[in-house]
Design a protein around this motif. Structure first.
Motif, PDB file in Angstrom:
ATOM      1  N   MET A 153     -10.969 -13.725  -2.021  1.00  0.00           N
ATOM      2  CA  MET A 153     -11.393 -12.409  -1.657  1.00  0.00           C
ATOM      3  C   MET A 153     -10.596 -11.308  -2.192  1.00  0.00           C
ATOM      4  N   PRO A 154     -11.025 -10.216  -2.452  1.00  0.00           N
ATOM      5  CA  PRO A 154     -10.254  -9.022  -3.043  1.00  0.00           C
ATOM      6  C   PRO A 154      -9.153  -8.603  -1.930  1.00  0.00           C
ATOM      7  N   PHE A 155      -8.030  -8.079  -2.481  1.00  0.00           N
ATOM      8  CA  PHE A 155      -7.155  -7.421  -1.747  1.00  0.00           C
ATOM      9  C   PHE A 155      -6.488  -6.631  -2.621  1.00  0.00           C
ATOM     10  N   THR A 156      -5.496  -5.578  -2.205  1.00  0.00           N
ATOM     11  CA  THR A 156      -4.778  -4.562  -2.794  1.00  0.00           C
ATOM     12  C   THR A 156      -3.396  -4.330  -2.473  1.00  0.00           C
ATOM     13  N   ALA A 157      -2.457  -3.836  -3.447  1.00  0.00           N
ATOM     14  CA  ALA A 157      -1.155  -3.569  -3.168  1.00  0.00           C
ATOM     15  C   ALA A 157      -1.150  -2.770  -2.183  1.00  0.00           C
ATOM     16  N   PRO A 158      -1.820  -1.623  -1.647  1.00  0.00           N
ATOM     17  CA  PRO A 158      -1.621  -0.899  -0.692  1.00  0.00           C
ATOM     18  C   PRO A 158      -1.973  -1.579   0.771  1.00  0.00           C
ATOM     19  N   GLN A 159      -2.923  -2.517   0.616  1.00  0.00           N
ATOM     20  CA  GLN A 159      -3.038  -3.307   1.976  1.00  0.00           C
ATOM     21  C   GLN A 159      -1.749  -4.117   2.107  1.00  0.00           C
ATOM     22  N   ILE A 160      -1.341  -4.750   1.334  1.00  0.00           N
ATOM     23  CA  ILE A 160      -0.196  -5.466   1.373  1.00  0.00           C
ATOM     24  C   ILE A 160       0.990  -4.872   2.127  1.00  0.00           C
ATOM     25  N   LEU A 161       1.464  -3.739   1.112  1.00  0.00           N
ATOM     26  CA  LEU A 161       2.258  -2.837   1.900  1.00  0.00           C
ATOM     27  C   LEU A 161       2.184  -2.305   3.088  1.00  0.00           C
ATOM     28  N   GLY A 162       1.049  -1.970   3.454  1.00  0.00           N
ATOM     29  CA  GLY A 162       0.729  -1.010   4.655  1.00  0.00           C
ATOM     30  C   GLY A 162       0.743  -2.411   5.916  1.00  0.00           C
ATOM     31  N   GLY A 163       0.245  -3.513   5.510  1.00  0.00           N
ATOM     32  CA  GLY A 163       0.383  -4.539   6.490  1.00  0.00           C
ATOM     33  C   GLY A 163       1.657  -4.870   6.634  1.00  0.00           C
ATOM     34  N   VAL A 164       2.572  -5.006   5.532  1.00  0.00           N
ATOM     35  CA  VAL A 164       4.150  -5.404   5.982  1.00  0.00           C
ATOM     36  C   VAL A 164       4.600  -4.349   6.905  1.00  0.00           C
ATOM     37  N   LEU A 165       4.389  -3.120   6.637  1.00  0.00           N
ATOM     38  CA  LEU A 165       4.957  -1.873   7.430  1.00  0.00           C
ATOM     39  C   LEU A 165       4.404  -1.850   8.747  1.00  0.00           C
ATOM     40  N   VAL A 166       3.113  -2.470   9.148  1.00  0.00           N
ATOM     41  CA  VAL A 166       2.391  -2.700  10.373  1.00  0.00           C
ATOM     42  C   VAL A 166       3.122  -3.660  11.278  1.00  0.00           C
ATOM     43  N   LEU A 167       3.109  -4.862  10.582  1.00  0.00           N
ATOM     44  CA  LEU A 167       3.596  -5.991  11.411  1.00  0.00           C
ATOM     45  C   LEU A 167       4.969  -5.852  11.736  1.00  0.00           C
ATOM     46  N   ALA A 168       5.982  -5.173  10.601  1.00  0.00           N
ATOM     47  CA  ALA A 168       7.494  -4.840  10.882  1.00  0.00           C
ATOM     48  C   ALA A 168       7.565  -3.936  12.290  1.00  0.00           C
ATOM     49  N   GLY A 169       6.833  -2.980  12.226  1.00  0.00           N
ATOM     50  CA  GLY A 169       6.846  -1.948  13.062  1.00  0.00           C
ATOM     51  C   GLY A 169       6.270  -2.474  14.528  1.00  0.00           C
ATOM     52  N   VAL A 170       5.093  -3.404  14.738  1.00  0.00           N
ATOM     53  CA  VAL A 170       4.991  -4.026  15.903  1.00  0.00           C
ATOM     54  C   VAL A 170       6.051  -4.962  16.251  1.00  0.00           C
TER      55      VAL A 170
END
Length: 306
Positions: A273-290
């Motif tokens: 399935m498609p995914f993008t670099a902004p999704q990966i970076l944003g996901g890392v930030l969200v998970l790290a923040g949580v």
């Protein structure tokens, strides 16, 4: 007393395995939900899901919890509100969002939910939030904003996000309200409570199903997707989650919810399935923040019925 406070190592191991099973099943709600909702619609899918799930939930509740049903039903107004906001509202919005966004994108936005619950707990329950919690929430918020804007936060007004992302924000707001309301009032057996909430959802959505017509899955893939959603996210995940909470500290259980996003990401890569670099970076930030914002709550665990 010692055995109650600290379950045996084997019990903790099974508890962690139950957490993995619960979050893996919830991740499937995103991945297979996109198939099911393409052949039905959000109202039909939500109605069918809980119609199929409520009877097994009542049976499991009777066997596991042996509740006083009359005592539980005395809280029916509160259970009705909880069912409409969380069990119905969250899923209706999630399935609507899957019409225009990918499961991975929505799971990344959903990962912000624990941070949003922490904010609501401060505002409505008088909870306290330290600097670590504040920093984690800000980091997670930056991550979800990065995801929604497609990595272009400064031009979000010129390039508005897809409606699915905004609808998913509404879904986690609904789940936050469900969680906060669930922390007030009498404590009820969790599986029994969600069985009654699911029943209220079926009754409340029946007029809408009759008015618009019931759309059933048209292919075998759609049928199996519906069956999965009715069995695993609706029944198995909830039973496994409550089993785990008896053996794993609530704070660690809360962190495990991030596995929903992790499993969805793995499936996204595995299925091409498609995914993008902004999704990966944003996901890392969200998970790290949580993870950074995780507190060790002293009260009971937050309710979940994804």
């Amino acid at each position: 007393m010692t055995e109650i406070a600290r379950p045996p190592a084997a019990g903790r191991t099974f508890g962690y395995l139950a957490l993995v099973g619960a979050t893996l099943s919830w991740a499937g709600n995103y991945l297979l939900g996109v198939i099911a909702v393409a052949e039905t619609d959000p109202v039909s899918l939500t109605w069918l899901r809980w119609l199929l799930a409520v009877v097994p939930l009542f049976v499991i509740a009777q066997v596991v919890e042996r509740p006083d049903w009359r005592a539980i039903l005395r809280s029916w107004p509160r259970l009705l509100v909880l069912g409409l906001i969380g069990v119905a509202g969250y899923n209706l919005l999630l399935y609507a969002a899957l019409d225009t966004e990918t499961p991975f994108q929505l799971s990344l936005i959903n990962a912000f939910n624990p941070a949003l619950i922490a904010i609501a707990a401060v505002l409505f329950l008088g909870a306290r939030l330290g600097w670590r919690g504040i920093g984690g929430i800000l980091l997670a918020f930056a991550g979800v904003f990065w995801i929604i804007s497609g990595g272009q936060p400064l031009t979000i007004l010129d390039h508005p996000p897809k409606i699915g992302s905004l609808v998913m924000v509404g879904a986690i707001v609904a789940w936050t309200a469900y969680t906060i309301i669930g922390r007030t009032g009498p404590r009820l057996p969790p599986i029994s409570a969600v069985a009654i909430q699911g029943t209220f959802v079926v009754l409340a959505l029946t007029p809408f199903v009759l008015a618009q017509g019931l759309r059933l899955p048209e292919t075998a893939a759609g049928g199996w997707s519906l069956a999965y959603i009715a069995v695993f996210p609706s029944i198995a995940s909830y039973v496994l989650w409550n089993y785990a909470l008896q053996r794993v500290p609530p704070a660690q259980a809360g962190v495990s919810l991030n596995l929903i996003t992790v499993f969805t990401a793995i499936a996204t890569v595995a299925l091409g399935m498609p995914f993008t670099a902004p999704q990966i970076l944003g996901g890392v930030l969200v998970l790290a923040g949580v993870v950074l914002a995780q507190e060790r709550p002293k009260g009971p665990a937050l309710p979940l019925a994804r």
